[in-house]
Design an enzyme around this catalytic site. Structure first.
Site, PDB file in Angstrom:
ATOM      1  N   CYS A  42       0.867  -1.175   0.000  1.00 12.24           N
ATOM      2  CA  CYS A  42       0.000   0.000   0.000  1.00 12.24           C
ATOM      3  C   CYS A  42       0.906   1.228   0.000  1.00 12.24           C
ATOM      4  O   CYS A  42       2.115   1.108  -0.177  1.00 12.24           O
ATOM      5  CB  CYS A  42      -0.935  -0.016   1.212  1.00 12.24           C
ATOM      6  SG  CYS A  42      -0.050  -0.062   2.792  1.00 12.24           S
ATOM      7  N   THR A  43       0.354   2.398   0.221  1.00 12.32           N
ATOM      8  CA  THR A  43       1.139   3.626   0.081  1.00 12.32           C
ATOM      9  C   THR A  43       2.286   3.704   1.087  1.00 12.32           C
ATOM     10  O   THR A  43       3.441   3.859   0.716  1.00 12.32           O
ATOM     11  CB  THR A  43       0.236   4.862   0.223  1.00 12.32           C
ATOM     12  OG1 THR A  43      -0.864   4.754  -0.678  1.00 12.32           O
ATOM     13  CG2 THR A  43       1.011   6.133  -0.072  1.00 12.32           C
TER      14      THR A  43
END
Length: 247
Positions: free
Chosen positions: A183-184
């Site tokens: 994810c980020t």
């Protein structure tokens, strides 16, 4: 010249006093001229902040004086303008909402894969045991549209609370492979990897998320940009705002 330091950071750590911490951190950040968002919950802290470099680093250093926050690590990037319009400090039920209360990263993380290791696996087309590596994107579909790892599997999520059901539906096709959730910044894939292991998938999390990968090894095996939740909109693998984003 980019002179505004942007940081993202999170830590799963038990906070029984989140409501008491809120005004303390709000006043401290406001006094330092820092803007952005701090989320507090019983399960930990999640921050996206920006300001003058020394002020931001001093704020983090003071936070780490609390033994509960001592392991906190930050991911840094730079911009020429303040990407946040104000400072928000909130107490939430979760620092990243999954609506799955049995997932408690503070009680034990899923195994993590370092960015350098993941790049080596992707270069080789397999992990160190010779198994197929599947990259599983745990972000929302609109974020994936900005950019993703080559060949990554995307569950087409509208919100992270949909992940448990989507993962359960995909579990049979993922078993027997080395699955790396990403994810980020690492917070969603940390919860995601734990859940995947609960449903029988040999899952790992990308340590530091996409931004940590960019910082450590650049854009190898990545295509596009990475959406971020501030006025910069998206970052390139060089950790600079994309053309057209607020700089």
């Amino acid at each position: 010249m980019a002179s505004v330091l942007n940081i993202s950071a999170y830590l799963f750590t038990r906070l029984a006093d989140a409501h008491d911490l809120r005004p303390v951190l709000r006043d401290r950040a406001h006094a330092a001229g820092i803007k952005g968002t701090i989320l507090l919950a019983e399960e930990g802290i999640n921050m996206f902040l920006a300001g003058e470099a020394q002020a931001v680093r001093d704020f983090v250093a003071t936070l780490r004086d609390d033994p509960r926050f001592a392991p906190l690590t930050t991911k840094e990037s730079w911009s020429t303008a303040q990407p946040f319009g104000r400072l928000l400090v909130k107490v939430k039920r979760e620092i990243i909402r999954m609506d799955h209360p049995t997932i408690r990263p503070d009680a034990g993380r899923a195994p993590a894969v370092a960015p350098e290791t993941l790049r080596r696996w992707l270069d080789a087309g397999r992990d160190d045991a010779g198994r197929e590596v599947v990259l599983l994107d745990t972000r929302n579909a609109f974020e994936v549209g900005y950019g993703a790892f080559e060949g990554a599997r995307d569950l087409r999520l509208e919100r992270f609370t949909q992940f448990p059901d989507a993962a359960a539906a995909a579990a049979a096709s993922l078993r027997g492979k080395t699955v790396v959730s990403y994810c980020t910044g690492g917070i969603r894939c940390e919860k995601a990897a734990i859940h995947l292991r609960e449903v029988g998938v040999d899952a790992y999390q990308l340590d530091g998320g996409i931004l940590g990968y960019f910082e450590q090894v650049g854009g190898a095996h990545w295509r596009g940009e990475c959406f971020v939740f501030d006025e910069r909109e998206a970052l390139t693998p060089d950790l600079v705002p994309t053309a057209g984003a607020n700089r």
